[in-house]
Scaffold this active site. Structure first.
Site, PDB file in Angstrom:
ATOM      1  N   ARG A 103      46.446  19.058 -10.889  1.00 36.78           N
ATOM      2  CA  ARG A 103      47.023  20.402 -10.881  1.00 36.78           C
ATOM      3  C   ARG A 103      46.301  21.355  -9.925  1.00 36.78           C
ATOM      4  NH1 ARG A 103      49.462  22.214 -15.447  1.00 36.78           N
ATOM      5  NH2 ARG A 103      48.329  20.615 -16.581  1.00 36.78           N
TER       6      ARG A 103
ATOM      7  N   CYS B 210      72.703  22.828 -21.462  1.00 38.30           N
ATOM      8  CA  CYS B 210      73.149  23.151 -22.820  1.00 38.30           C
ATOM      9  C   CYS B 210      72.084  22.829 -23.852  1.00 38.30           C
ATOM     10  CB  CYS B 210      74.434  22.407 -23.132  1.00 38.30           C
ATOM     11  SG  CYS B 210      75.789  23.028 -22.158  1.00 38.30           S
TER      12      CYS B 210
HETATM   13  N1  LLP Z   1      43.289  11.889 -14.689  1.00 31.63           N
HETATM   14  C1  LLP Z   1      44.019  11.340 -15.661  1.00 31.63           C
HETATM   15  C2  LLP Z   1      43.635  10.042 -16.211  1.00 31.63           C
HETATM   16  C3  LLP Z   1      45.145  12.019 -16.145  1.00 31.63           C
HETATM   17  O1  LLP Z   1      45.876  11.476 -17.112  1.00 31.63           O
HETATM   18  C4  LLP Z   1      45.493  13.277 -15.590  1.00 31.63           C
HETATM   19  C5  LLP Z   1      46.670  13.999 -16.065  1.00 31.63           C
HETATM   20  C6  LLP Z   1      44.688  13.799 -14.562  1.00 31.63           C
HETATM   21  C7  LLP Z   1      43.590  13.071 -14.135  1.00 31.63           C
HETATM   22  C8  LLP Z   1      44.983  15.089 -13.882  1.00 31.63           C
HETATM   23  O2  LLP Z   1      45.034  16.195 -14.731  1.00 31.63           O
HETATM   24  P1  LLP Z   1      45.178  17.635 -14.064  1.00 31.63           P
HETATM   25  O3  LLP Z   1      43.970  17.872 -13.215  1.00 31.63           O
HETATM   26  O4  LLP Z   1      46.402  17.644 -13.223  1.00 31.63           O
HETATM   27  O5  LLP Z   1      45.289  18.555 -15.210  1.00 31.63           O
HETATM   28  N2  LLP Z   1      52.689  17.358 -17.260  1.00 31.63           N
HETATM   29  C9  LLP Z   1      51.581  18.126 -17.798  1.00 31.63           C
HETATM   30  C10 LLP Z   1      50.256  17.563 -17.375  1.00 31.63           C
HETATM   31  C11 LLP Z   1      50.074  16.115 -17.737  1.00 31.63           C
HETATM   32  C12 LLP Z   1      48.793  15.566 -17.205  1.00 31.63           C
HETATM   33  C13 LLP Z   1      48.665  14.121 -17.468  1.00 31.63           C
HETATM   34  N3  LLP Z   1      47.450  13.562 -16.977  1.00 31.63           N
HETATM   35  C14 LLP Z   1      51.728  19.589 -17.392  1.00 31.63           C
HETATM   36  O6  LLP Z   1      52.702  19.929 -16.713  1.00 31.63           O
HETATM   37  O7  LLP Z   1      50.922  20.421 -17.778  1.00 31.63           O
END
Ligand code: LLP
Length: 415
Positions: free
Chosen positions: A271, A343
């Protein structure tokens, strides 16, 4: 070296005129991704974590568009992939080494990834279960392996993205050392891995520290490794008045909590690289007053727009807040519910949020849409997925075509 830019780019910082031009040229809903901002975010991460001493691997699931992958690779960050599809896309974007974090990997995923490894790609497989290790062994894999550990502690912006303590992820902490020792016989065991969750804020730092310190202890127990990967999850400020994470402080806390280890520290943010590099543009098509005026005399309205939960799922799935800005005109504020065309009642971007009263035809921008935006888009309600443009320096180009109705049925088999 690229400049690291400000710690946060707010929705208000985007040029309304530029975005309006893009909406005019490419239509809406439209994702706009600014590659210069991705570079700035990469640089800020590199500086805070002192790349060279620490490895920073981009969790590509946040945004797997080719242009983003190439930009992050050119910025010198690695790639952390969650599926065979992500591995293939990262390799196709020019990576020659990737990390594959396999969560309950389907057989086909293992086969595809190991084919790429046999063809010469450097792939570090992160296994989170004894079964995964056994299946890699059965397939003759003897390359770089890391063991994912369930650290027993998690954090995140929502329970649905708090992975750290959940039994789904990783080998139980107190069985990890034995698995590492056992795996050393057949694999090149290079690391241990854990991930607390996604959207970690300053308030979650204690949980992060706890996770890292447990990983430090485990690293000292199992002996020399190439890396200790403590995951990603660094949060970004979605609310306009929220402060950005102090990345230097997080990096320092991480090092301190890890303690002395015979291994390199690795982190895998997703992110953080892309969230504020993206906005979603959507056009208002319907406006209606819903109730009598409130005490202040303002009448709440529902503004119907052409993007919905199929375009940006985060508000529906996690009650996530995204800033919304009317790019067309500043008007007096009233409580506005921004609703999509799907919807389902969950198909709302905000409810009764004070903002300039929209009119039909207005263009709205939804902020921080660069992470888990397009990636989680779907074609539910037979709604084609949006187009995406990327900005790079002074230029803008189409990065992904808008899907068409014909695309929706292209794979259907006629009898
Ligand atoms: N490493 C692993 C093993 C992960 O499962 C994830 C995210 C990351 C790194 C990276 O996380 P970040 O730095 O992006 O927070 N769809 C959700 C977020 C799901 C994240 C899943 N794993 C949202 O929109 O908030």
């Amino acid at each position: 070296m690229e400049a690291a830019g400000p710690a946060v780019r707010r929705l208000a910082d985007w040029s309304a005129a530029d975005l309006a031009d893009l909406a005019e040229e490419y239509g809406t809903p439209l994702y706009v991704t600014d590659l210069d901002r991705v570079r700035e975010n990469a640089e800020r991460l590199r500086a805070a974590f002192d790349v060279g001493d620490t490895e920073v691997r981009y969790a590509v699931k946040a945004h797997t568009g080719r242009a983003v992958l190439e930009t992050v690779r050119e910025a010198g960050l690695g790639a952390e992939c969650a599926s065979a599809g992500e591995v293939v896309r990262a390799l196709d974007a020019g990576y020659d080494a990737v990390q594959y974090t396999a969560v309950n990997p389907p057989a086909e995923d293992l086969d595809i990834v190991l084919d790429r490894w046999r063809d010469g790609a450097t792939v570090t497989v992160v296994a989170g279960a004894h079964d995964t290790v056994a299946r890699l062994r059965e397939r003759g894999f003897d390359g770089q392996l890391a063991i994912r550990v369930n650290p027993g502690v998690g954090a995140g912006h929502h329970e649905k993205v708090t992975t750290g303590g959940h039994a789904k992820f990783g080998v139980p902490y107190d069985r990890a050392a034995d698995l590492v020792a056992d795996a050393r016989a057949d694999f090149d065991v290079v690391g241990i891995h854990a991930h607390a969750g996604s959207g970690i804020s300053g308030d979650d730092l204690d949980a992060h520290r706890e996770l890292v310190s447990r990983m430090g202890e485990l690293a000292r127990a199992v002996g020399p490794l190439e890396f200790v990967d403590v995951g990603g999850g660094f949060g970004v400020p979605y609310h306009e008045d929220e402060s950005p994470l102090d990345l230097a402080a997080v990096a320092e806390a991480t090092r301190e909590a890890l303690g002395p280890v015979d291994a390199t520290l690795a982190v895998e943010p997703g992110r953080y690289l892309v969230a504020d590099a993206g906005v979603l543009l959507t056009r208002v098509n319907t406006v209606k007053a819903v109730e009598d005026a409130d005490a202040s005399g303002a009448v709440p309205v529902v503004a119907g727009v052409d993007a919905g939960m199929t375009t940006l799922l985060r508000p529906a799935m996690y009650d996530a807040y995204h800033a919304i800005r009317n790019l067309t005109e500043e008007r007096p504020e009233r409580p506005v519910t921004v609703a999509g065309p799907v919807c389902e009642t969950a198909d709302l971007f905000c409810e009764e949020r004070p903002m300039p009263a929209p009119r039909r035809g207005d263009l709205l921008a939804i902020g921080n849409a660069g992470a888990y935006g397009y990636e989680m888009a779907s074609t539910y309600n037979s709604r084609p997925r949006p187009a995406e443009v990327v900005r790079d320096g002074d230029g803008t180009r189409l990065a992904r075509e808008r899907e068409t109705l014909a695309d929706l049925t292209a794979l259907e088999v006629e009898r």
